[in-house]
Write a protein that holds these residues in place. Structure first.
Motif, PDB file in Angstrom:
ATOM      1  N   PHE A  47     -10.421  -0.134  -3.327  1.00 28.41           N
ATOM      2  CA  PHE A  47     -10.974   0.166  -4.648  1.00 28.41           C
ATOM      3  C   PHE A  47     -12.469   0.473  -4.551  1.00 28.41           C
ATOM      4  O   PHE A  47     -12.973   1.376  -5.221  1.00 28.41           O
ATOM      5  N   SER A  48     -13.173  -0.265  -3.720  1.00 26.71           N
ATOM      6  CA  SER A  48     -14.604  -0.028  -3.545  1.00 26.71           C
ATOM      7  C   SER A  48     -14.863   1.366  -2.988  1.00 26.71           C
ATOM      8  O   SER A  48     -15.792   2.065  -3.421  1.00 26.71           O
ATOM      9  N   ILE A  49     -14.033   1.792  -2.054  1.00 27.24           N
ATOM     10  CA  ILE A  49     -14.195   3.111  -1.435  1.00 27.24           C
ATOM     11  C   ILE A  49     -13.963   4.232  -2.443  1.00 27.24           C
ATOM     12  O   ILE A  49     -14.740   5.190  -2.519  1.00 27.24           O
ATOM     13  N   VAL A  50     -12.899   4.136  -3.240  1.00 24.95           N
ATOM     14  CA  VAL A  50     -12.627   5.225  -4.191  1.00 24.95           C
ATOM     15  C   VAL A  50     -13.682   5.267  -5.296  1.00 24.95           C
ATOM     16  O   VAL A  50     -14.020   6.345  -5.794  1.00 24.95           O
ATOM     17  N   ARG A  51     -14.218   4.112  -5.673  1.00 23.01           N
ATOM     18  CA  ARG A  51     -15.272   4.097  -6.694  1.00 23.01           C
ATOM     19  C   ARG A  51     -16.530   4.804  -6.205  1.00 23.01           C
ATOM     20  O   ARG A  51     -17.293   5.355  -6.996  1.00 23.01           O
ATOM     21  N   ASP A  52     -16.743   4.785  -4.889  1.00 21.66           N
ATOM     22  CA  ASP A  52     -17.962   5.339  -4.307  1.00 21.66           C
ATOM     23  C   ASP A  52     -17.769   6.768  -3.801  1.00 21.66           C
ATOM     24  O   ASP A  52     -18.651   7.332  -3.168  1.00 21.66           O
ATOM     25  N   SER A  53     -16.620   7.363  -4.075  1.00 21.70           N
ATOM     26  CA  SER A  53     -16.312   8.687  -3.531  1.00 21.70           C
ATOM     27  C   SER A  53     -16.693   9.800  -4.500  1.00 21.70           C
ATOM     28  O   SER A  53     -16.803   9.593  -5.713  1.00 21.70           O
ATOM     29  N   ASP A  54     -16.894  10.997  -3.932  1.00 24.11           N
ATOM     30  CA  ASP A  54     -17.109  12.198  -4.746  1.00 24.11           C
ATOM     31  C   ASP A  54     -15.792  12.903  -5.044  1.00 24.11           C
ATOM     32  O   ASP A  54     -15.592  13.430  -6.135  1.00 24.11           O
ATOM     33  N   ASN A  55     -14.925  12.929  -4.033  1.00 26.65           N
ATOM     34  CA  ASN A  55     -13.636  13.606  -4.161  1.00 26.65           C
ATOM     35  C   ASN A  55     -12.544  12.771  -3.511  1.00 26.65           C
ATOM     36  O   ASN A  55     -12.760  12.162  -2.461  1.00 26.65           O
ATOM     37  N   ILE A  56     -11.379  12.764  -4.137  1.00 25.02           N
ATOM     38  CA  ILE A  56     -10.223  12.062  -3.590  1.00 25.02           C
ATOM     39  C   ILE A  56      -9.113  13.076  -3.344  1.00 25.02           C
ATOM     40  O   ILE A  56      -8.691  13.787  -4.261  1.00 25.02           O
ATOM     41  N   LEU A  57      -8.667  13.149  -2.096  1.00 26.31           N
ATOM     42  CA  LEU A  57      -7.509  13.965  -1.749  1.00 26.31           C
ATOM     43  C   LEU A  57      -6.278  13.073  -1.844  1.00 26.31           C
ATOM     44  O   LEU A  57      -6.105  12.150  -1.050  1.00 26.31           O
ATOM     45  N   LEU A  58      -5.453  13.324  -2.831  1.00 25.40           N
ATOM     46  CA  LEU A  58      -4.251  12.519  -3.075  1.00 25.40           C
ATOM     47  C   LEU A  58      -3.073  13.277  -2.472  1.00 25.40           C
ATOM     48  O   LEU A  58      -2.622  14.283  -3.015  1.00 25.40           O
ATOM     49  N   ILE A  59      -2.571  12.789  -1.343  1.00 20.26           N
ATOM     50  CA  ILE A  59      -1.651  13.588  -0.527  1.00 20.26           C
ATOM     51  C   ILE A  59      -0.309  12.895  -0.337  1.00 20.26           C
ATOM     52  O   ILE A  59      -0.231  11.804   0.239  1.00 20.26           O
ATOM     53  N   GLY A  60       0.748  13.520  -0.830  1.00 20.85           N
ATOM     54  CA  GLY A  60       2.098  13.074  -0.521  1.00 20.85           C
ATOM     55  C   GLY A  60       2.474  11.705  -1.034  1.00 20.85           C
ATOM     56  O   GLY A  60       3.314  11.031  -0.443  1.00 20.85           O
ATOM     57  N   THR A  61       1.870  11.279  -2.116  1.00 18.94           N
ATOM     58  CA  THR A  61       2.223   9.977  -2.674  1.00 18.94           C
ATOM     59  C   THR A  61       2.971  10.153  -3.986  1.00 18.94           C
ATOM     60  O   THR A  61       2.670  11.063  -4.763  1.00 18.94           O
ATOM     61  N   SER A  62       3.937   9.279  -4.227  1.00 17.14           N
ATOM     62  CA  SER A  62       4.745   9.368  -5.444  1.00 17.14           C
ATOM     63  C   SER A  62       3.996   8.868  -6.668  1.00 17.14           C
ATOM     64  O   SER A  62       4.391   9.129  -7.801  1.00 17.14           O
ATOM     65  N   LYS A  71       5.316  17.695  -8.710  1.00 16.55           N
ATOM     66  CA  LYS A  71       4.423  16.933  -9.572  1.00 16.55           C
ATOM     67  C   LYS A  71       4.845  15.464  -9.616  1.00 16.55           C
ATOM     68  O   LYS A  71       6.013  15.127  -9.449  1.00 16.55           O
ATOM     69  N   THR A  72       3.849  14.603  -9.842  1.00 15.69           N
ATOM     70  CA  THR A  72       4.073  13.159  -9.844  1.00 15.69           C
ATOM     71  C   THR A  72       3.607  12.563 -11.165  1.00 15.69           C
ATOM     72  O   THR A  72       3.167  13.280 -12.069  1.00 15.69           O
ATOM     73  N   GLU A  73       3.676  11.245 -11.237  1.00 20.38           N
ATOM     74  CA  GLU A  73       3.207  10.542 -12.428  1.00 20.38           C
ATOM     75  C   GLU A  73       1.721  10.781 -12.683  1.00 20.38           C
ATOM     76  O   GLU A  73       1.256  10.701 -13.814  1.00 20.38           O
TER      77      GLU A  73
END
Length: 233
Positions: free
Chosen positions: A162-177, A204-206
């Motif tokens: 959670f700390s890492i995603v809060r501090d990110s500029d971009n998130i690559l969301l790959i192959g997750t349901s 597409k996902t949730e």
């Protein structure tokens, strides 16, 4: 897309779909392991205690599926991005270690990995490659279990994730349901903290309606194209 990602703090969140492209079936989907087994009954601490033979038969089946799988171009591209300073971290729900095989270093395996086993008696964790029978501890001889998160257990390193995603500029969301929690909360948390979420998936996902960008297709085809464009900017 390449200009959005270049020289930014990028994070990848990966799920079973990225490894499916290496030939590893997913739990979900038309070809998933859910069709043959019921992990809610087999992948539990209760199943391990009640019937360790059946428990290990199931996990050896999974280990056999994984053992010859190789990282695909999506895994390799993420490793290259990290090496070149274009990717800060990979947070994965996968237990197959293909990101490690690809050469990635900063990998957070929130569901553990299937090749380490943990002794329930003395607590020793060790790497073991056997794919048949019950694996016993090399120190005390007692029965081990795969060092993965079973149903009903808490995921690992989730606060760090959670700390890492809060501090990110971009998130690559790959192959997750985007239906397995608490991992499914991660892109929402990142987006709320100001990150762009780029979802790459064959369907597409949730989360898709919340994503800033949705790219339909195979990650092993899409990621190399994006990275090649980043290199020429």
């Amino acid at each position: 897309m390449a200009s959005l990602l270049k020289y930014k703090k990028n994070v990848a969140l990966t799920g079973a779909g990225i490894s499916q492209e290496s030939g590893i079936p997913t739990f979900r989907g038309k070809d998933g392991l859910w069709k043959t087994y019921n992990p809610e009954e087999l992948a539990t601490k209760n199943a391990f205690v009640k019937n360790p033979e059946l428990f290990w038969e199931f996990y050896n089946f999974r280990r056999n599926l994984i053992k010859n799988a190789l990282p695909n171009d999506a895994h390799l591209t993420l490793a290259s991005m990290e090496k070149e300073g274009q990717l800060f971290s990979i947070i994965t729900q996968n237990v197959d270690r293909l990101h490690i095989k690809a050469g990635s270093i900063n990998v957070i395996e929130i569901h553990g990995n299937i090749w380490d086993v943990k002794c329930e008696s003395c607590g020793k964790v060790e790497f073991r490659e056997e794919t048949s029978g019950i694996i016993k501890c090399s120190s005390c001889g007692e029965i081990t279990r795969p060092n993965v998160v079973l149903f009903g257990e808490s995921v690992r390193n989730i606060d760090e994730a959670f700390s890492i995603v809060r501090d990110s500029d971009n998130i690559l969301l790959i192959g997750t349901s985007s239906v397995v929690y608490p991992a499914a909360f991660l892109p929402y948390e990142g987006k709320e903290s100001g990150a762009n979420v780029i979802e790459i998936n064959i369907a597409k996902t949730e989360f898709s309606n919340e994503a800033d960008y949705f790219i339909k297709g195979k990650a092993a085809e899409i990621l190399p194209k994006i990275y090649n464009n980043m290199k020429i900017l």
